[in-house]
Each structure stands twice: as C-alpha cells, then as structure tokens.
Design an enzyme around this catalytic site. Sequence first.
Site, PDB file in Angstrom:
ATOM      1  N   ASP A   7       0.791  -1.172   0.073  1.00  0.00           N
ATOM      2  CA  ASP A   7      -0.013   0.014   0.173  1.00  0.00           C
ATOM      3  C   ASP A   7       0.963   1.266   0.166  1.00  0.00           C
ATOM      4  O   ASP A   7       2.217   0.967   0.316  1.00  0.00           O
ATOM      5  CB  ASP A   7      -0.791   0.102   1.053  1.00  0.00           C
ATOM      6  CG  ASP A   7      -1.591   1.418   1.526  1.00  0.00           C
ATOM      7  OD1 ASP A   7      -2.307   1.400   0.390  1.00  0.00           O
ATOM      8  OD2 ASP A   7      -1.597   1.735   2.340  1.00  0.00           O
ATOM      9  N   ASP A   9       0.042   5.093   0.819  1.00  0.00           N
ATOM     10  CA  ASP A   9      -0.502   6.039   1.934  1.00  0.00           C
ATOM     11  C   ASP A   9      -0.475   5.511   3.269  1.00  0.00           C
ATOM     12  O   ASP A   9      -1.226   4.688   3.530  1.00  0.00           O
ATOM     13  CB  ASP A   9      -1.929   6.869   1.588  1.00  0.00           C
ATOM     14  CG  ASP A   9      -1.942   7.517   0.416  1.00  0.00           C
ATOM     15  OD1 ASP A   9      -0.955   8.454   0.151  1.00  0.00           O
ATOM     16  OD2 ASP A   9      -2.731   7.434  -0.500  1.00  0.00           O
TER      17      ASP A   9
END
Length: 211
Positions: A7, A9
């Site tokens: 991922d 953020d």
Amino acid sequence: MKAVIFDLDGVIVFTDKFHYQAWKKAADDLGVYFDEEINNRLRGVSRMASLEIILERYEGEPLTERQKVEITEKKNETYRSLLSTMTPADVTGETRETLAEIRRRGYGIALGSSSKNARYILEQVGLTDAFDEISDGTMITHSKPDPEVFLTAAGLLGQDPADCLVVEDAEAGIDAGIAGGMKTAAIGDAVRCGKADYELTALSDLLGILV
Ligand code: BG6
Ligand code: MG
C-alpha cells in the site's frame, strides 16, 4: 512468498496529514464536523467513499451526485497542491533500503494503492523505479476492502495471489488482502484489527519475514 504488494499512503509515505487538511477544508465548507478520528476511517477507502463517510454527519439539503463530484474534485485540488510540496526527503532511508533489499533478495515488488494520485506521489518522492509494477486507483472499479487493486497487482507481477504478501496500514486493506487469498502484514493503525498474518513495528521487519 514470491512478491510483495505495498500500500502507499501510510506505509511508504505519510500523506494522512494532507488528506486531513484537504478534507477538513471541504467539511468546513459544508459545515460538517470532521476530526482526526473520522480521518482515520478514510484509510484505504476511495475518494468518493471517503466523502460518503464525511457526509454521515451532514444535516443540510441532500447533495446531488454532481455536487458530490464537485466537492471531491475541489478536495483533490487542495490535496494535490499539498502533495506538490513533497520531495525525496519525505521517504525515510529505512523505507528505501527495505525496498532495495527486498528486490536484491529476488522478490517482485508492486504498489497496490486505492489512490488516483499514486503515480504523482511516487514521482514527487523519487520512488517510481523501486516498484516493478503499479496498480492504483485509476485502474480499478472496486476499492478496498475489495481485493481488485491487489489482484491487479499480482496479475501485473505474473504471480499467484497465494504467493504474494500485502503490506497495509488500513483494516480495509488487510481485509482486501485476505479476500484476495494473499498473506498480509499490518503496520501502524492496521495492527489494531488483529487480522493480519504478520504485525510490523517497522517496515524493515519485513526483512525478517522475507528471508
Ligand atoms: C488511499 C488513502 O491510499 O487513497 C485514502 O488511504 C484515500 O485515504 C484513497 O481516500 C484515494 O486517494 P485519492 O488520492 O485517489 O483521492
Ligand atoms: Mg494506507
């Protein structure tokens, strides 16, 4: 495991504060209460789904779809102007070295982000080349907890989902990894959900898992 899907953020970069500032401005314009706790619920969630969460406290006239699109576009303008201040200094040495070492060990590396700004962020911080493949919010129709963004990443890497490890800071992202049949590693906020196969206190903990 043969590949790692990260991922963006909250795992590679910390853009929460920018999302918070941009959504706070949008919420203030709407006269809706918004705080850090509500902001936490937006992790991993798409832009439009984030607006719907913020609107749970909205008591004004019902908004049309067109108005909602305008709000999200305006929020994104504010967010992108904040992202434009990011530089390579916004990525820690630990993160860069961990990504490089995982590559040296022969694992495939992909990004699996709900964000439509993912490529822009990677360019700003000089990390585009650290990833073999990028799967992001521009390529999917269902956002996390749907596994689409991770399954797309596994497909781009040419790997079986069962051979991929997903690294996530959001419960929605851990749920997406599990739904995709992948192994999961939680960091930050996602550790609290207790659903991941591995719990990391630092990104470099991955080097003890991916031997
Ligand atoms: C995710 C963030 O990475 O991207 C979410 O965790 C955000 O908070 C989502 O809503 C969509 O981002 P963007 O950049 O497309 O508005
Ligand atoms: Mg995240």
